[in-house]
Design a protein around this motif. Sequence first.
Motif, PDB file in Angstrom:
ATOM      1  N   PRO B 322      38.829 -53.405   6.128  1.00  0.00           N
ATOM      2  CA  PRO B 322      39.383 -53.630   4.570  1.00  0.00           C
ATOM      3  C   PRO B 322      37.839 -53.622   3.839  1.00  0.00           C
ATOM      4  O   PRO B 322      38.009 -53.412   2.728  1.00  0.00           O
ATOM      5  CB  PRO B 322      40.116 -54.661   4.144  1.00  0.00           C
ATOM      6  N   TRP B 323      36.830 -54.131   4.647  1.00  0.00           N
ATOM      7  CA  TRP B 323      35.712 -54.351   3.788  1.00  0.00           C
ATOM      8  C   TRP B 323      34.649 -53.109   4.263  1.00  0.00           C
ATOM      9  O   TRP B 323      33.620 -53.092   3.665  1.00  0.00           O
ATOM     10  CB  TRP B 323      34.715 -55.451   4.228  1.00  0.00           C
ATOM     11  N   SER B 324      35.146 -52.147   4.946  1.00  0.00           N
ATOM     12  CA  SER B 324      34.218 -50.969   5.310  1.00  0.00           C
ATOM     13  C   SER B 324      34.115 -49.968   4.046  1.00  0.00           C
ATOM     14  O   SER B 324      33.264 -49.087   4.151  1.00  0.00           O
ATOM     15  CB  SER B 324      34.821 -50.471   6.523  1.00  0.00           C
ATOM     16  N   SER B 325      35.474 -49.850   3.305  1.00  0.00           N
ATOM     17  CA  SER B 325      35.283 -49.104   2.033  1.00  0.00           C
ATOM     18  C   SER B 325      35.646 -50.038   0.947  1.00  0.00           C
ATOM     19  O   SER B 325      36.273 -50.996   1.166  1.00  0.00           O
ATOM     20  CB  SER B 325      36.242 -48.093   2.381  1.00  0.00           C
ATOM     21  N   PRO B 326      35.550 -49.468  -0.243  1.00  0.00           N
ATOM     22  CA  PRO B 326      35.657 -50.239  -1.413  1.00  0.00           C
ATOM     23  C   PRO B 326      36.974 -50.361  -1.902  1.00  0.00           C
ATOM     24  O   PRO B 326      37.599 -50.980  -2.814  1.00  0.00           O
ATOM     25  CB  PRO B 326      34.560 -49.560  -2.498  1.00  0.00           C
ATOM     26  N   SER B 327      37.875 -49.435  -1.347  1.00  0.00           N
ATOM     27  CA  SER B 327      39.263 -49.275  -1.686  1.00  0.00           C
ATOM     28  C   SER B 327      40.124 -50.440  -1.966  1.00  0.00           C
ATOM     29  O   SER B 327      40.726 -50.765  -2.783  1.00  0.00           O
ATOM     30  CB  SER B 327      39.855 -48.159  -0.819  1.00  0.00           C
ATOM     31  N   ALA B 328      40.008 -51.457  -0.892  1.00  0.00           N
ATOM     32  CA  ALA B 328      40.847 -52.691  -1.135  1.00  0.00           C
ATOM     33  C   ALA B 328      40.493 -53.529  -2.388  1.00  0.00           C
ATOM     34  O   ALA B 328      41.083 -54.050  -2.934  1.00  0.00           O
ATOM     35  CB  ALA B 328      40.781 -53.435   0.156  1.00  0.00           C
ATOM     36  N   ALA B 329      38.991 -53.543  -2.301  1.00  0.00           N
ATOM     37  CA  ALA B 329      38.473 -54.485  -3.550  1.00  0.00           C
ATOM     38  C   ALA B 329      38.796 -53.718  -4.927  1.00  0.00           C
ATOM     39  O   ALA B 329      38.922 -54.506  -5.821  1.00  0.00           O
ATOM     40  CB  ALA B 329      36.920 -54.636  -3.427  1.00  0.00           C
ATOM     41  N   VAL B 330      38.692 -52.349  -4.993  1.00  0.00           N
ATOM     42  CA  VAL B 330      39.209 -51.550  -6.161  1.00  0.00           C
ATOM     43  C   VAL B 330      40.717 -51.803  -6.587  1.00  0.00           C
ATOM     44  O   VAL B 330      40.722 -52.369  -7.823  1.00  0.00           O
ATOM     45  CB  VAL B 330      38.760 -50.055  -5.980  1.00  0.00           C
ATOM     46  N   ARG B 331      41.429 -51.799  -5.719  1.00  0.00           N
ATOM     47  CA  ARG B 331      42.783 -51.954  -5.909  1.00  0.00           C
ATOM     48  C   ARG B 331      43.171 -53.437  -6.322  1.00  0.00           C
ATOM     49  O   ARG B 331      43.892 -53.613  -7.381  1.00  0.00           O
ATOM     50  CB  ARG B 331      43.799 -51.637  -4.733  1.00  0.00           C
ATOM     51  N   TRP B 378      32.229 -50.040  -8.493  1.00  0.00           N
ATOM     52  CA  TRP B 378      31.983 -51.110  -7.163  1.00  0.00           C
ATOM     53  C   TRP B 378      30.665 -51.130  -6.519  1.00  0.00           C
ATOM     54  O   TRP B 378      29.925 -50.220  -6.983  1.00  0.00           O
ATOM     55  CB  TRP B 378      33.068 -50.999  -6.153  1.00  0.00           C
ATOM     56  N   GLN B 379      30.557 -52.302  -5.890  1.00  0.00           N
ATOM     57  CA  GLN B 379      29.170 -52.211  -5.143  1.00  0.00           C
ATOM     58  C   GLN B 379      29.363 -52.794  -3.858  1.00  0.00           C
ATOM     59  O   GLN B 379      30.253 -53.452  -3.482  1.00  0.00           O
ATOM     60  CB  GLN B 379      27.894 -53.258  -5.875  1.00  0.00           C
ATOM     61  N   THR B 380      28.501 -52.216  -2.868  1.00  0.00           N
ATOM     62  CA  THR B 380      28.596 -52.606  -1.424  1.00  0.00           C
ATOM     63  C   THR B 380      27.642 -53.346  -1.183  1.00  0.00           C
ATOM     64  O   THR B 380      26.241 -52.706  -1.305  1.00  0.00           O
ATOM     65  CB  THR B 380      28.734 -51.256  -0.609  1.00  0.00           C
TER      66      THR B 380
END
Lengths: 419, 419
Positions: B322-331, B378-380
């Motif tokens: 879930p940390w490999s893309s921002p989608s979880a954080a975004v949702r 978002w930022q990675t």
Amino acid sequence: MKAEIITIGTELLLGEQVDTNSVYIAQQLARIGVDLYYKTTVGDNRGRIAEALRLALGRCDVVITTGGLGPTADDVTREAVADVAGRPLVLVPALLTHIESLFQRWGRPMTENNRRQAYVPEGALIIENPVGTAPAFAVDLPQGTIICLPGVPREMKYLMEERVLPYLREKMGGRTQVIKSLILRTCGLGESQVGEQIEDLMQCANPTVGTAAHAGQTDVRITVKADSEEEADRLLEEMAARVRERLGDAIYGTGSETVEEVVVRLLTQAGRRLALLETNTGGALAARLRSVPQAEQVLALAEVLADAETVAARFGGGEEAPWSSPSAAVRAAQELLARSGADLALALVGSMEPGGDPYTARQGVTQVALATPQDVAWQTHHFGGTGELTQRWVGTRALDQVRRYLLSVLRSQGLPKPA
Amino acid sequence: MKAEIITIGTELLLGEQVDTNSVYIAQQLARIGVDLYYKTTVGDNRGRIAEALRLALGRCDVVITTGGLGPTADDVTREAVADVAGRPLVLVPALLTHIESLFQRWGRPMTENNRRQAYVPEGALIIENPVGTAPAFAVDLPQGTIICLPGVPREMKYLMEERVLPYLREKMGGRTQVIKSLILRTCGLGESQVGEQIEDLMQCANPTVGTAAHAGQTDVRITVKADSEEEADRLLEEMAARVRERLGDAIYGTGSETVEEVVVRLLTQAGRRLALLETNTGGALAARLRSVPQAEQVLALAEVLADAETVAARFGGGEEAPWSSPSAAVRAAQELLARSGADLALALVGSMEPGGDPYTARQGVTQVALATPQDVAWQTHHFGGTGELTQRWVGTRALDQVRRYLLSVLRSQGLPKPA
């Protein structure tokens, strides 16, 4: 092995930062018996750093520096070391790779000045730094060894423990020793009185014995250098026994123990509860006692009265100024003992000059009475007032009075001597 | 006027005590524009103290010592100064009277070694010490001036302020200057990036500009020497303006301000409330915000979830890790915004290696999403894990994201720029 620490950073000379790095390094050097002779602090100035390094090499075997290894133009430790060594700075590909890989991982651009961190004086021993970008290194010169560590405390500590200590141990050919200290804490005697009792011991070379005074107490520090922890402890204990013989009950504890901790411990051991009445110390004494976790169980009551006159009006005593004779303090302590149901009651009745301290010209007095079911004893202290230092001094003397009483109780009960 | 501080005491070389005396003296010297070039620490050893004094006189105009003026045998500063001056120690009757009167007042016996404190090198200027028994003194030599102060911080501070500063001011013939510093605090840029932007400014002689990095932030320190406070402030502000021009919004504050303080202030100014969801930072970010007194009013909600997988399971997103893309954080941020009723919602979703830090070889990632009623950004960050340093770095980056958003809001509202 003699060592010097050089801490590098202009912020240290501007008083903007407290130097804790050198404290840590000093502790670590003591662990393996390296004698630290000097600490020097110098700003971010290439010429002055080089000068400090030359000087240190002239008087010590090992020089440990911290700071000045960052990427920016004001980080010039590596240049200064190169100047002193008379060697050029050379690029170390492995260091560059390490730095590049970090920036790649962070997805951040690596700037040109980060490359500076991959340069070290030719022939230097690289001390790998897995916890930062600044590399550490050691340079062996005919005059001695320079070890350069980063100034970031986290990195410095890691490298000191994991890399430098093993390196120094090896350099000493397994002949590492240990430097250990033991602090005996006294109260009730002035530094000069303590010093007079142990003047001959203070001439010894190993262990060494020194004194330090602060806020009405005097510490005796015994420091020894030995081949092993065991031998160090044995020599420390031997000397401590000699000091104890001279100073007796004036020694209330060791290490970082406070008088209030000892008093709470003795109250607990003796199964006694204390009641307390203060005037000029304004609650400072109760606060000191309450700072000890177990105080609640042994502090029956703690009161503060506005001033000595209030004490005299309530309990009688003190025809003239109530602090000029012990009678007001004595009656207050006796009344407090009866009223509180405690096993001992301490009353402090002092003059109230605001800010008065033990050194000011004004004449202040504090009477301290300690009542027990058997009797009441008092001491007169020739300083009074409400200054912080007086509160500290008088408080310590009063605690000492309780402490000595409790020691006598415990001894009469045949309990083992607790100090 | 160039100065050196020599702190004297074996305990300082054993790492048993942090040297705060020299920090205080350094600050005071800066106030009157005396350049502090070196600080040296040496043990209670007559020969080495004398050597340090000779060296200091060779490179500075004024040498200030602290420590080693007590009554006991290990206090040998006065002897060392006498050695360097080539003068005998002489008894000063006025000092003896002062010491005698104190002991008389305290009703305590004065020991023979207290008399030692009444001796100073012949021809020394006595610096009266009304707050202690240790006398201070100054010795003028052809090579320079030695000023000896007690090591007790309370006495040292009093004498420094009341006696030494006026003395130095007079010595400088009214030509006192002032050394002042201004610290601009940045976040979001590495030290090397900051350094690259201001490399030319870092070559200036007055003011000087230096950088210091700590825990994912970089400070820019500007230091100036000037004839007056006003001129110093003007020069500092001029240079600060140039630094601001280069670094822009990377500068979040000045002095001792923290990023969290600035974020709370901006939230208050903008009339916005923040909701927060953390994973690998484990509550550290909420704790930083809550350490600011006004945080309560602007922190709508703060949650910690066990790990990134829990976030993904609850809010969706993150097909693989879930940390490999921002989608979880975004949702998570969007859901949090809706649920909390806050004006902005910040979600941190990161990998969970225990102890992982930005320098370890393991690959960690933290995704940070900031949702507002208008959009989500978002930022990675290419470091993850639960190590203290990661928590600090990621937390600062996340706060910086909020800060920059709030700056844009305030600017769009036409409010004055708050930094």
